[in-house]
Design a protein around this motif. Structure first.
Motif, mmCIF file in Angstrom:
data_model
loop_
_atom_site.group_PDB
_atom_site.id
_atom_site.type_symbol
_atom_site.label_atom_id
_atom_site.label_comp_id
_atom_site.label_asym_id
_atom_site.label_seq_id
_atom_site.Cartn_x
_atom_site.Cartn_y
_atom_site.Cartn_z
ATOM 1 N N MET A 1 0.864 -1.199 0.000
ATOM 2 C CA MET A 1 0.000 0.000 0.000
ATOM 3 C C MET A 1 0.897 1.245 0.000
ATOM 4 O O MET A 1 1.722 1.421 0.885
ATOM 5 C CB MET A 1 -0.875 -0.029 1.268
ATOM 6 N N THR A 2 0.753 2.083 -1.035
ATOM 7 C CA THR A 2 1.524 3.328 -1.076
ATOM 8 C C THR A 2 0.726 4.415 -0.373
ATOM 9 O O THR A 2 -0.433 4.668 -0.711
ATOM 10 C CB THR A 2 1.794 3.755 -2.530
ATOM 11 N N LEU A 3 1.347 5.030 0.602
ATOM 12 C CA LEU A 3 0.648 6.056 1.387
ATOM 13 C C LEU A 3 1.002 7.443 0.861
ATOM 14 O O LEU A 3 2.142 7.675 0.448
ATOM 15 C CB LEU A 3 1.052 5.949 2.859
ATOM 16 N N PRO A 4 0.032 8.369 0.902
ATOM 17 C CA PRO A 4 0.349 9.743 0.503
ATOM 18 C C PRO A 4 1.337 10.376 1.490
ATOM 19 O O PRO A 4 1.475 9.910 2.622
ATOM 20 C CB PRO A 4 -1.007 10.448 0.553
ATOM 21 N N ALA A 5 2.010 11.437 1.058
ATOM 22 C CA ALA A 5 2.983 12.100 1.933
ATOM 23 C C ALA A 5 2.294 13.039 2.918
ATOM 24 O O ALA A 5 2.839 13.374 3.962
ATOM 25 C CB ALA A 5 3.991 12.876 1.095
ATOM 26 N N ARG A 6 1.068 13.466 2.536
ATOM 27 C CA ARG A 6 0.348 14.414 3.388
ATOM 28 C C ARG A 6 -1.084 13.952 3.583
ATOM 29 O O ARG A 6 -1.584 13.106 2.834
ATOM 30 C CB ARG A 6 0.397 15.830 2.779
ATOM 31 N N MET A 7 -1.726 14.495 4.613
ATOM 32 C CA MET A 7 -3.121 14.122 4.910
ATOM 33 C C MET A 7 -3.881 15.350 5.383
ATOM 34 O O MET A 7 -3.287 16.390 5.693
ATOM 35 C CB MET A 7 -3.143 13.048 6.001
ATOM 36 N N THR A 8 -5.192 15.214 5.467
ATOM 37 C CA THR A 8 -6.025 16.276 6.036
ATOM 38 C C THR A 8 -6.277 15.970 7.512
ATOM 39 O O THR A 8 -6.582 14.830 7.872
ATOM 40 C CB THR A 8 -7.375 16.372 5.296
ATOM 41 N N ALA A 9 -6.112 16.986 8.331
ATOM 42 C CA ALA A 9 -6.400 16.851 9.767
ATOM 43 C C ALA A 9 -7.138 18.103 10.221
ATOM 44 O O ALA A 9 -7.130 19.130 9.530
ATOM 45 C CB ALA A 9 -5.106 16.695 10.552
ATOM 46 N N ILE A 10 -7.787 18.007 11.356
ATOM 47 C CA ILE A 10 -8.469 19.176 11.934
ATOM 48 C C ILE A 10 -7.524 19.823 12.945
ATOM 49 O O ILE A 10 -7.113 19.183 13.912
ATOM 50 C CB ILE A 10 -9.795 18.762 12.611
ATOM 51 N N ALA A 11 -7.193 21.072 12.698
ATOM 52 C CA ALA A 11 -6.308 21.818 13.602
ATOM 53 C C ALA A 11 -7.130 22.793 14.443
ATOM 54 O O ALA A 11 -8.242 23.178 14.065
ATOM 55 C CB ALA A 11 -5.272 22.584 12.784
ATOM 56 N N ILE A 12 -6.575 23.166 15.586
ATOM 57 C CA ILE A 12 -7.187 24.200 16.431
ATOM 58 C C ILE A 12 -6.441 25.496 16.117
ATOM 59 O O ILE A 12 -5.272 25.646 16.478
ATOM 60 C CB ILE A 12 -7.062 23.841 17.923
ATOM 61 N N ARG A 13 -7.104 26.406 15.408
ATOM 62 C CA ARG A 13 -6.434 27.633 14.941
ATOM 63 C C ARG A 13 -5.881 28.423 16.124
ATOM 64 O O ARG A 13 -4.750 28.868 16.138
ATOM 65 C CB ARG A 13 -7.424 28.468 14.122
ATOM 66 N N THR A 14 -6.721 28.601 17.114
ATOM 67 C CA THR A 14 -6.314 29.265 18.350
ATOM 68 C C THR A 14 -7.399 28.910 19.367
ATOM 69 O O THR A 14 -8.522 28.617 18.974
ATOM 70 C CB THR A 14 -6.186 30.800 18.143
ATOM 71 N N PRO A 15 -7.104 28.886 20.679
ATOM 72 C CA PRO A 15 -8.152 28.485 21.632
ATOM 73 C C PRO A 15 -9.409 29.347 21.475
ATOM 74 O O PRO A 15 -9.310 30.564 21.306
ATOM 75 C CB PRO A 15 -7.489 28.705 22.992
ATOM 76 N N GLY A 16 -10.580 28.714 21.519
ATOM 77 C CA GLY A 16 -11.827 29.464 21.362
ATOM 78 C C GLY A 16 -13.001 28.564 21.051
ATOM 79 O O GLY A 16 -13.039 27.409 21.487
ATOM 80 N N GLY A 17 -13.950 29.108 20.279
ATOM 81 C CA GLY A 17 -15.196 28.408 19.973
ATOM 82 C C GLY A 17 -15.034 27.343 18.901
ATOM 83 O O GLY A 17 -13.945 27.151 18.353
ATOM 84 N N PRO A 18 -16.155 26.651 18.570
ATOM 85 C CA PRO A 18 -16.098 25.560 17.595
ATOM 86 C C PRO A 18 -15.572 25.981 16.224
ATOM 87 O O PRO A 18 -14.999 25.167 15.501
ATOM 88 C CB PRO A 18 -17.560 25.100 17.496
ATOM 89 N N GLU A 19 -15.740 27.278 15.893
ATOM 90 C CA GLU A 19 -15.269 27.760 14.579
ATOM 91 C C GLU A 19 -13.743 27.748 14.474
ATOM 92 O O GLU A 19 -13.174 27.931 13.384
ATOM 93 C CB GLU A 19 -15.828 29.162 14.287
ATOM 94 N N MET A 20 -13.042 27.516 15.594
ATOM 95 C CA MET A 20 -11.578 27.459 15.576
ATOM 96 C C MET A 20 -11.049 26.116 15.064
ATOM 97 O O MET A 20 -9.843 25.952 14.888
ATOM 98 C CB MET A 20 -11.016 27.714 16.984
ATOM 99 N N LEU A 21 -11.949 25.156 14.855
ATOM 100 C CA LEU A 21 -11.529 23.872 14.293
ATOM 101 C C LEU A 21 -11.541 23.968 12.770
ATOM 102 O O LEU A 21 -12.596 24.151 12.168
ATOM 103 C CB LEU A 21 -12.480 22.758 14.748
ATOM 104 N N VAL A 22 -10.364 23.853 12.157
ATOM 105 C CA VAL A 22 -10.267 24.047 10.701
ATOM 106 C C VAL A 22 -9.454 22.912 10.065
ATOM 107 O O VAL A 22 -8.438 22.485 10.615
ATOM 108 C CB VAL A 22 -9.607 25.406 10.356
ATOM 109 N N PRO A 23 -9.902 22.431 8.875
ATOM 110 C CA PRO A 23 -9.110 21.411 8.173
ATOM 111 C C PRO A 23 -7.813 22.011 7.657
ATOM 112 O O PRO A 23 -7.798 23.153 7.190
ATOM 113 C CB PRO A 23 -10.010 20.999 6.998
#
Length: 331
Positions: A1-23
């Motif tokens: 299985m060849t794996l990609p070098a990068r992936m999508t993850a959910i980051a926390i832009r800065t501490p705060g509300g739910p809108e701070m969770l960004v792909p």
């Protein structure tokens, strides 16, 4: 299985509300010795994830900053010394973080086979609450047939799991919930008595249900002013297992009751525990609980699912406390 070098993850832009969770794009994790890489199909959402996003529950030293403590998916790569798993195995796992992503690392002994008959969404809803309830109810306490268990927050992820486990091992359950609708759901899951804490007194209800004796075990996610009342609701030599503090970690309580009733007030957190300690919990679950899940006697309660990119919406749902059971992200 060849794996990609990068992936999508959910980051926390800065501490705060739910809108701070960004792909965002992240490098593909590489499994170290004793680790597996899982291609994530689904990831559970838990209160610690919300607290991490708010900035009040930082990940342990050396752990990824990507939130997410439980996953289900397929083994995509193996680190050195991994013996149990092979590529393509379907597993669910308790992880130190990183669940909100396409791929996530897990320690070999913290992964368990997806139980027969469960979907990936259901499997992803198991690890965090089942590990927590198993260690608090059966390793730190010892629920026996005929015992009465008082479970606070009976329709939460922890609550639904605690009710099902107590019943599966022969216990009786009194539970609390915040509405009559939630109380009726808790009874469908198996609670013998469900108390609407907004209109009824759970101490009185527990005493009545137990013929005046009180609960042998109290599973408490609230803390705060519940601590004093838990002591009142507990039976002689009862155990209060502190799992969380949604009502705050400080309380004024009559500790004389602790002595008079010879109570045990214990508590634990899961995330900072050692690899070996979590592995011991996993072994107990696989031996004693996995057969019950496979037999259909226990089934995780799913409230809702959200695509990974909508992780903020999923956490916003959790913060309303309207959910019943588990919220899961699909990848």
């Amino acid at each position: 299985m060849t794996l990609p070098a990068r992936m999508t993850a959910i980051a926390i832009r800065t501490p705060g509300g739910p809108e701070m969770l960004v792909p965002e794009e992240r490098p593909m994790p590489v499994p170290g010795p004793g680790e597996i890489l899982v291609k994530v199909a689904a990831a559970g959402v838990n209160r610690p994830d919300v607290r991490q996003r708010q900035g009040t529950y930082p990940p342990p030293k050396g752990a990824t900053d990507i939130p997410g403590l439980e996953i289900a998916g397929e083994v995509a790569a193996l680190g050195a010394d991994v013996k149990r798993w092979k590529l393509g195995d379907k597993v669910c796992a308790l992880v130190v973080g990183g669940g909100y992503a396409n791929y996530c690392l897990a320690y070999e002994p913290h992964a368990l086979p997806v139980p027969a008959g469960l979907s990936m969404v259901e499997a992803a809803a198991i690890p965090e609450t089942f590990f927590t309830c198993w260690q608090n109810m059966f390793m730190r306490a010892d629920v026996k047939p005929g015992d009465w268990v008082l479970v606070h927050g009976g329709t939460s992820g922890i609550g639904t799991t605690a009710i099902m486990l107590a019943k599966a091992f022969g216990g009786h359950v009194v539970t609390t919930a915040g509405s009559d609708d939630k109380c009726s759901v808790a009874k469908k899951i198996g609670a013998d008595v469900a108390v609407n804490y907004k209109t009824e007194d759970f101490v009185e209800a527990t005493k009545k249900a137990t013929g005046g004796k009180g609960a042998n075990l109290v599973v408490d996610i609230v803390g705060g002013d519940y601590i004093d009342r838990n002591y009142a609701a507990a039976a002689d030599q009862g155990v209060i297992a502190q799992v969380s503090f949604t009502g705050g970690p400080k309380a004024i309580a009559n500790f004389a009751v602790l002595m008079q009733k010879r109570l045990h007030h214990t508590g634990s957190t899961l995330r900072p525990r050692t690899v070996a300690e979590k592995a011991a919990i996993a072994r107990g679950l696989e031996e004693r609980v996995w057969p019950l899940i496979a037999a259909g006697k226990i089934k995780p309660v799913i409230d809702s699912t959200y695509p990974l990119a909508k992780a903020g919406d999923a956490q916003a749902r959790m913060e309303t406390s309207q959910h019943i059971g588990k919220i899961v992200l699909t990848v």
